[in-house]
Design an enzyme around this catalytic site. Structure first.
Site, short mmCIF file in Angstrom:
data_model
loop_
_atom_site.label_atom_id
_atom_site.label_comp_id
_atom_site.label_asym_id
_atom_site.label_seq_id
_atom_site.Cartn_x
_atom_site.Cartn_y
_atom_site.Cartn_z
N HIS A 26 -18.60 -1.81 12.97
CA HIS A 26 -18.02 -3.32 13.42
C HIS A 26 -17.06 -3.18 14.25
O HIS A 26 -16.83 -4.11 15.28
CB HIS A 26 -17.78 -4.21 12.20
CG HIS A 26 -18.82 -4.38 11.08
ND1 HIS A 26 -19.71 -5.52 11.07
CD2 HIS A 26 -19.49 -3.61 10.19
CE1 HIS A 26 -20.58 -5.49 10.17
NE2 HIS A 26 -20.58 -4.25 9.76
N ASP A 124 -16.31 -11.24 13.58
CA ASP A 124 -17.30 -10.57 13.09
C ASP A 124 -18.21 -11.77 12.42
O ASP A 124 -17.70 -12.65 11.53
CB ASP A 124 -17.18 -9.55 12.25
CG ASP A 124 -18.25 -8.65 11.78
OD1 ASP A 124 -18.34 -7.64 12.50
OD2 ASP A 124 -19.12 -8.99 11.14
N GLY A 377 -28.44 3.06 11.92
CA GLY A 377 -27.60 1.92 12.10
C GLY A 377 -27.59 1.30 13.62
O GLY A 377 -28.19 2.06 14.71
N SER A 380 -25.87 2.92 16.80
CA SER A 380 -26.38 4.23 17.02
C SER A 380 -27.59 4.19 17.67
O SER A 380 -27.98 4.74 18.70
CB SER A 380 -26.45 5.21 15.79
OG SER A 380 -25.42 5.41 15.20
#
Ligand code: UDP
Length: 474
Positions: A26, A124, A377, A380
């Site tokens: 994050h 976030d 993820g 990635s």
């Protein structure tokens, strides 16, 4: 520091306050976004926790403020776990108790005389408590959502999927969230291979692997509040690009009234300066000598853990594949070991290199890399798409099984190892991906689409421009 202040604020008439969730996956996109907004002339203030605090010295041009957990005498936060799943307890706790402190700090910022006026707050998506605080101060709040649009649609549909009974199937499996085993333990139920009618690309077992449990420490609350307060925000920024998730974007635009901005951050900045661990670069001379597309890069991100017996399946699968590899084994990746205790003598040998943490994006961009074995993820995944590298997907939980399914079945730029850790299947998947020229070509084509979207007039380029205009309009 006066000089520094002048450098950072001269000519900068507007300020953005940014508040990342303190976990690597994050922090990276939030700092990439911060760099991008800074490059567009905004002054940047980062609110951050003491836990996983950013390396502020890498950002002399930003202003940093501790919030929430910097009082060592505050018993609420004193003894929280630093590692593993328990570290996530902060998300529940800060969302529950953070409002007063956040409001106080925002009031200070809004009344500061020596700083440019604040245009907006960007947090976030999982900091859902920040929406009502921002509302109470009449401050626009934008959301950074660090997973795919597809994942958001699935998470928003959890009540529906629950009604269909899928999470009762998962209740029988009683799998610990992070052991990477979900799909070995699920009951032998033919429903698992069925398609989810509402989301045809998904299988029922993918939904189960999200790991959602009704009684799980408020994970359900976090997700439903995240969805609700994202919909209530003034805008949503996604680490993605339009050509990748066109259909999802159309659906989300019907769901979320505020504007959406899709920006593939890895195309703007690497994550080197926001890395919480030191990045080893010592293998580059070795990598430089490897033939084009010949090395498998392996990394399972910042959180995932495997049991030793599955780690050993990985080791043997790799050896039997006879491919060269660069493997990021994070300390603590193998549960019960500090680092590499379980590996046999002579491993990795000449064919491989093992490091604790790598400059991932730079590695993926290296021409010797031929495939990425990943936990899927979202960062990635996007980084791999950005570099045109095909994937071998071993997802653990959360959005990862959704990403893996999309990579393999929708974009067809990877193989999903969906039966867990079996050395023969690992070997086959690695060999298949390394040899599949059509898949390599599709990966390259996807990267080209992305590159085209970055050029003036392209969707990603326009997203950045309209985000800057939008923030400037507040
Ligand atoms: N990463 C890195 N070095 C490594 C492994 C990972 O810098 O050796 C970075 C990677 O580039 C990505 C982030 O860590 O930006 C991991 O985020 P992701 O969403 O893929 O997974 P998470 O860690 O959240 O599970």
């Amino acid at each position: 520091s006066n000089i520094k202040k002048m450098e950072t604020t001269v000519g900068r008439h507007r300020r953005v306050i940014m508040f990342p969730l303190p976990y690597q996956g994050h922090v990276n996109p939030m700092f990439q976004l911060a760099n991008l907004l800074y490059s567009k002339g905004f002054s940047i203030t980062i609110f951050h926790t003491n836990f996983n605090k950013p390396k502020t010295s890498n950002y002399p041009h930003f202003t940093f403020r501790f919030i929430l957990d910097n009082d060592p005498h505050d018993e609420r936060y004193a003894n929280l776990p630093l590692q593993g799943m328990g570290a996530f307890s902060r998300i529940f706790l800060f969302n529950k108790c953070g409002a007063d402190q956040l409001r106080h700090q925002l009031e200070l910022e809004l009344s500061a005389k020596d700083e440019p006026p604040v245009s907006c707050l960007i947090t976030d998506a999982s900091w859902h408590f920040t929406q009502s605080v921002a509302d109470s101060l009449n401050l626009p709040r934008l959301v950074l959502r660090t997973s795919s649009l597809f994942c958001f649609l699935i998470y928003a549909s959890i009540p529906l999927l629950d009604d269909l009974g899928y999470f009762n199937l998962s209740d029988n499996t009683a799998t610990p969230l992070l052991d990477g085993l979900g799909y070995n333990n699920v009951p032998d139920d033919e429903r698992l291979e069925e398609q989810v009618a509402e989301f045809p690309v998904l299988k029922v077992k993918d939904v189960i692997k999200i790991g959602f449990k009704k009684d799980n420490d408020g994970m359900g609350d976090i997700i439903s509040n995240m969805v609700k307060q994202t919909k209530a925000s003034s805008g949503v920024i996604w680490n993605s690009f339009k050509e990748l998730e066109q259909l999802q974007l159309e659906t989300i635009r019907r769901d979320i009234p505020a504007p959406c901005f899709l920006i593939p951050f890895a195309k703007h900045f690497t994550t080197a300066s926001s890395s919480l661990l030191d990045q080893d670069r010592s293998f580059f001379p070795w990598l430089d000598q490897q033939p084009r597309n010949s090395v498998v890069y392996i990394s399972f991100g910042s959180v995932a853990q495997v049991e030793e017996k599955h780690f050993m399946e990985m080791v043997h699968g790799l050896v039997d594949s006879k491919q060269s590899f660069l493997w990021v084994v994070r300390p603590g990746f193998v549960s019960g070991s500090t680092w590499l205790e379980p590996v046999p003598d002579g491993f990795p040998g000449e064919r491989g290199r093992i490091v604790k943490w790598a400059p991932q994006q730079e590695v993926l961009g290296h021409e010797a890399i031929g495939a990425f074995w990943t936990h899927s993820g979202w960062n990635s995944t996007v980084e791999s798409v950005c570099e045109g590298v095909p994937m071998i997907c071993s997802p653990f939980w959360g959005d990862q099984p959704l990403d893996a399914r999309y990579v393999s079945d929708a974009w067809k730029v990877g193989v999903y190892l969906e039966n867990g850790w079996k050395r023969e299947e690992i070997t086959n998947a690695i060999r298949r991906v390394m040899a599949d020229e059509e898949m390599r070509e599709r990966s390259r084509a996807l990267k080209q689409k992305l590159d085209a979207s970055m050029i003036e007039g392209g969707s990603s380029y326009e997203s950045v421009e309209s985000l800057v205009d939008y923030i400037s309009s507040f």
